[in-house]
Scaffold this motif. Structure first.
Motif, PDB file in Angstrom:
ATOM      1  N   LEU A 134       0.874  -1.152  -0.065  1.00 41.58           N
ATOM      2  CA  LEU A 134       0.074  -0.120  -0.118  1.00 41.58           C
ATOM      3  C   LEU A 134       0.701   1.203   0.056  1.00 41.58           C
ATOM      4  O   LEU A 134       0.613   2.164  -0.754  1.00 41.58           O
ATOM      5  CB  LEU A 134      -0.849   0.038   1.208  1.00 41.58           C
ATOM      6  CG  LEU A 134      -2.051  -0.982   1.184  1.00 41.58           C
ATOM      7  CD1 LEU A 134      -2.690  -1.043   2.441  1.00 41.58           C
ATOM      8  CD2 LEU A 134      -2.934  -0.815   0.044  1.00 41.58           C
ATOM      9  N   GLN A 135       1.894   1.003   0.782  1.00 40.66           N
ATOM     10  CA  GLN A 135       2.720   2.200   0.841  1.00 40.66           C
ATOM     11  C   GLN A 135       3.363   2.701  -0.725  1.00 40.66           C
ATOM     12  O   GLN A 135       3.716   3.865  -1.061  1.00 40.66           O
ATOM     13  CB  GLN A 135       4.112   2.092   2.035  1.00 40.66           C
ATOM     14  CG  GLN A 135       3.355   2.225   3.408  1.00 40.66           C
ATOM     15  CD  GLN A 135       4.430   1.946   4.390  1.00 40.66           C
ATOM     16  OE1 GLN A 135       5.501   1.452   4.017  1.00 40.66           O
ATOM     17  NE2 GLN A 135       3.955   1.979   5.653  1.00 40.66           N
ATOM     18  N   ALA A 136       3.792   1.479  -1.018  1.00 40.68           N
ATOM     19  CA  ALA A 136       4.424   1.590  -2.594  1.00 40.68           C
ATOM     20  C   ALA A 136       3.508   2.215  -3.641  1.00 40.68           C
ATOM     21  O   ALA A 136       3.823   3.171  -4.261  1.00 40.68           O
ATOM     22  CB  ALA A 136       4.924   0.214  -2.958  1.00 40.68           C
ATOM     23  N   MET A 137       2.320   1.741  -3.496  1.00 39.71           N
ATOM     24  CA  MET A 137       1.039   2.196  -4.241  1.00 39.71           C
ATOM     25  C   MET A 137       1.024   3.740  -4.205  1.00 39.71           C
ATOM     26  O   MET A 137       0.800   4.541  -5.071  1.00 39.71           O
ATOM     27  CB  MET A 137      -0.166   1.434  -4.200  1.00 39.71           C
ATOM     28  CG  MET A 137       0.156   0.073  -4.693  1.00 39.71           C
ATOM     29  SD  MET A 137      -1.329  -1.060  -4.238  1.00 39.71           S
ATOM     30  CE  MET A 137      -2.644  -0.357  -5.290  1.00 39.71           C
ATOM     31  N   ASP A 138       0.955   4.062  -2.637  1.00 37.27           N
ATOM     32  CA  ASP A 138       0.698   5.376  -2.448  1.00 37.27           C
ATOM     33  C   ASP A 138       1.894   6.340  -3.052  1.00 37.27           C
ATOM     34  O   ASP A 138       1.762   7.490  -3.642  1.00 37.27           O
ATOM     35  CB  ASP A 138       0.694   5.546  -0.979  1.00 37.27           C
ATOM     36  CG  ASP A 138      -0.605   5.119  -0.476  1.00 37.27           C
ATOM     37  OD1 ASP A 138      -1.540   5.061  -1.323  1.00 37.27           O
ATOM     38  OD2 ASP A 138      -0.899   5.070   0.857  1.00 37.27           O
ATOM     39  N   ARG A 139       3.201   5.766  -2.985  1.00 35.46           N
ATOM     40  CA  ARG A 139       4.142   6.542  -3.304  1.00 35.46           C
ATOM     41  C   ARG A 139       4.428   6.690  -4.819  1.00 35.46           C
ATOM     42  O   ARG A 139       4.534   7.672  -5.589  1.00 35.46           O
ATOM     43  CB  ARG A 139       5.474   5.730  -2.905  1.00 35.46           C
ATOM     44  CG  ARG A 139       6.869   6.199  -3.487  1.00 35.46           C
ATOM     45  CD  ARG A 139       7.029   7.806  -3.190  1.00 35.46           C
ATOM     46  NE  ARG A 139       8.230   8.191  -3.707  1.00 35.46           N
ATOM     47  CZ  ARG A 139       8.543   9.573  -3.856  1.00 35.46           C
ATOM     48  NH1 ARG A 139       7.840  10.663  -3.480  1.00 35.46           N
ATOM     49  NH2 ARG A 139       9.599   9.922  -4.210  1.00 35.46           N
ATOM     50  N   ALA A 140       3.805   5.589  -5.465  1.00 33.73           N
ATOM     51  CA  ALA A 140       3.771   5.551  -6.975  1.00 33.73           C
ATOM     52  C   ALA A 140       2.858   6.729  -7.466  1.00 33.73           C
ATOM     53  O   ALA A 140       2.983   7.410  -8.518  1.00 33.73           O
ATOM     54  CB  ALA A 140       3.386   4.195  -7.387  1.00 33.73           C
ATOM     55  N   GLU A 141       1.475   6.891  -6.660  1.00 34.95           N
ATOM     56  CA  GLU A 141       0.654   7.808  -7.180  1.00 34.95           C
ATOM     57  C   GLU A 141       1.260   9.101  -6.778  1.00 34.95           C
ATOM     58  O   GLU A 141       0.829   9.936  -7.766  1.00 34.95           O
ATOM     59  CB  GLU A 141      -0.442   7.347  -6.173  1.00 34.95           C
ATOM     60  CG  GLU A 141      -1.232   6.255  -6.778  1.00 34.95           C
ATOM     61  CD  GLU A 141      -2.539   6.207  -5.723  1.00 34.95           C
ATOM     62  OE1 GLU A 141      -2.946   6.932  -4.920  1.00 34.95           O
ATOM     63  OE2 GLU A 141      -3.435   4.879  -6.026  1.00 34.95           O
ATOM     64  N   GLU A 142       1.831   9.530  -5.995  1.00 37.08           N
ATOM     65  CA  GLU A 142       2.278  10.866  -5.484  1.00 37.08           C
ATOM     66  C   GLU A 142       3.352  11.148  -6.638  1.00 37.08           C
ATOM     67  O   GLU A 142       3.345  12.042  -7.115  1.00 37.08           O
ATOM     68  CB  GLU A 142       3.002  10.700  -4.176  1.00 37.08           C
ATOM     69  CG  GLU A 142       2.162  10.658  -3.104  1.00 37.08           C
ATOM     70  CD  GLU A 142       2.703  10.405  -1.763  1.00 37.08           C
ATOM     71  OE1 GLU A 142       4.387  10.532  -1.640  1.00 37.08           O
ATOM     72  OE2 GLU A 142       2.266  10.385  -0.601  1.00 37.08           O
ATOM     73  N   VAL A 143       4.293   9.971  -6.952  1.00 38.11           N
ATOM     74  CA  VAL A 143       5.239  10.444  -8.081  1.00 38.11           C
ATOM     75  C   VAL A 143       4.430  10.556  -9.304  1.00 38.11           C
ATOM     76  O   VAL A 143       4.947  11.469  -9.930  1.00 38.11           O
ATOM     77  CB  VAL A 143       6.272   9.292  -8.160  1.00 38.11           C
ATOM     78  CG1 VAL A 143       7.152   9.474  -9.209  1.00 38.11           C
ATOM     79  CG2 VAL A 143       7.101   9.085  -6.801  1.00 38.11           C
ATOM     80  N   ALA A 144       3.598   9.762  -9.715  1.00 37.60           N
ATOM     81  CA  ALA A 144       2.910  10.035 -10.852  1.00 37.60           C
ATOM     82  C   ALA A 144       1.895  11.599 -10.934  1.00 37.60           C
ATOM     83  O   ALA A 144       2.216  12.049 -11.989  1.00 37.60           O
ATOM     84  CB  ALA A 144       1.873   8.943 -11.123  1.00 37.60           C
ATOM     85  N   ALA A 145       1.640  11.881 -10.024  1.00 38.43           N
ATOM     86  CA  ALA A 145       0.804  13.183  -9.777  1.00 38.43           C
ATOM     87  C   ALA A 145       1.826  14.114 -10.029  1.00 38.43           C
ATOM     88  O   ALA A 145       1.559  15.278 -10.714  1.00 38.43           O
ATOM     89  CB  ALA A 145      -0.029  13.161  -8.557  1.00 38.43           C
ATOM     90  N   ASP A 146       2.934  14.072  -9.035  1.00 42.56           N
ATOM     91  CA  ASP A 146       4.090  15.037  -9.362  1.00 42.56           C
ATOM     92  C   ASP A 146       4.653  15.345 -10.961  1.00 42.56           C
ATOM     93  O   ASP A 146       4.708  16.362 -11.288  1.00 42.56           O
ATOM     94  CB  ASP A 146       5.266  14.742  -8.511  1.00 42.56           C
ATOM     95  CG  ASP A 146       6.190  15.912  -8.449  1.00 42.56           C
ATOM     96  OD1 ASP A 146       5.847  17.065  -8.044  1.00 42.56           O
ATOM     97  OD2 ASP A 146       7.532  15.435  -8.724  1.00 42.56           O
ATOM     98  N   ARG A 147       4.520  14.154 -11.182  1.00 42.92           N
ATOM     99  CA  ARG A 147       5.177  14.478 -12.735  1.00 42.92           C
ATOM    100  C   ARG A 147       4.048  14.910 -13.760  1.00 42.92           C
ATOM    101  O   ARG A 147       4.575  15.533 -14.595  1.00 42.92           O
ATOM    102  CB  ARG A 147       5.190  12.895 -13.334  1.00 42.92           C
ATOM    103  CG  ARG A 147       5.748  12.605 -14.758  1.00 42.92           C
ATOM    104  CD  ARG A 147       6.241  11.055 -14.980  1.00 42.92           C
ATOM    105  NE  ARG A 147       6.621  11.082 -16.472  1.00 42.92           N
ATOM    106  CZ  ARG A 147       5.692  10.646 -17.266  1.00 42.92           C
ATOM    107  NH1 ARG A 147       4.353  10.703 -17.023  1.00 42.92           N
ATOM    108  NH2 ARG A 147       6.121  10.569 -18.628  1.00 42.92           N
TER     109      ARG A 147
END
Length: 259
Positions: A134-147
């Motif tokens: 879940l943490q990895a998925m949240d982190r991926a979503e944050e990175v994708a949104a930042d991108r």
């Protein structure tokens, strides 16, 4: 007023005695026009080639490209982390399923207790692994949104720099063509001045003190068209009294004048 006069030599007196020399002044005016255009063309080309504005945009684009690549790499790392977490959960679940089948198959009380303990241990591991997933998925979503937030700005920097460079290069190409045209025209204009001494004097005046000076201009309303100096009545009278066999020259800047 600063002294703008070119030091005169024995051959550079205010009047240049030569038969019909004054008749070449109109041709020299045309030559001066072409030389002034050539100088303007060269100066503009230099401005474009050394433009700090374009250089800044290119630097900004380089930084934007590097930032975009880092965003892509960060997203790739985040997605890899999600896949690794998913694989870890799936691996633990596979072991739980295997041990559950063993437990359901029966056996000695000791064996069954051991299998159940293993299932409980794996279940706890799965819980931790799922949390990491879940943490990895949240982190991926944050990175994708930042991108997604930054990409439009980075694309804009890229587009702005490309546009500026394209416009600069287009103008440089036009200036190159214009320079070639003017160079050919200059050769024709210079050839029309068949008195070598007059042409030599013109070139010497034009290139004096770093070049770019006006060597021939019109005399109008008591003012030199080269240096814009308005002469005193006495100097103006002397200039206008220049013999027809000589070429009038401004006493301030030495430019040859068309009366």
């Amino acid at each position: 007023m600063p002294d703008l006069r070119t030091p005169l030599t024995a051959t550079d007196s205010q009047e240049i005695p030569m038969t019909a020399a004054r008749s070449f002044l109109p041709a020299l005016l045309e030559l001066q026009r072409v030389d002034s255009q050539l100088l303007t063309t060269l100066r503009r080309a230099k401005e474009l080639q050394t433009s700090e504005a374009v250089a800044a945009l290119v630097t900004r684009r380089t930084q934007a490209v590097a930032a975009a690549r880092e965003l892509d790499a960060a997203l790739q790392r985040a997605q890899d982390a999600v896949r690794e977490a998913e694989s870890a959960v799936a691996g633990i679940q596979s072991r739980i399923d295997r041990d559950t089948r063993r437990l359901n198959a029966g056996g000695t009380s000791k064996d069954l207790m051991g299998i159940q303990h293993q299932i409980d241990t794996l279940t706890a591991q799965r819980g931790r692994a799922e949390e990491e997933q879940l943490q990895a998925m949240d982190r991926a979503e944050e990175v994708a949104a930042d991108r997604e937030r930054k990409q439009p700005l980075l694309r804009a920097a890229d587009t702005e720099a490309r546009t500026a460079v394209a416009e600069r290069d287009a103008e440089l190409s036009r200036l190159k063509d214009e320079h070639a045209r003017l160079t050919a025209e200059r050769a024709r204009r210079a050839a029309a001045v068949t008195d070598a001494s007059v042409l030599e004097r013109y070139d010497r005046l034009r290139t004096a003190r770093g070049g770019g000076r006006i060597a021939v201009a019109r005399w109008e309303n008591g003012t030199c068209g080269a240096c814009d100096t308005r002469l005193s009545p006495a100097d103006a009278a002397a200039l206008e009294a220049t013999p027809e066999t000589g070429i009038p020259q401004c006493p301030e800047c030495s430019a040859m004048l068309v009366l």
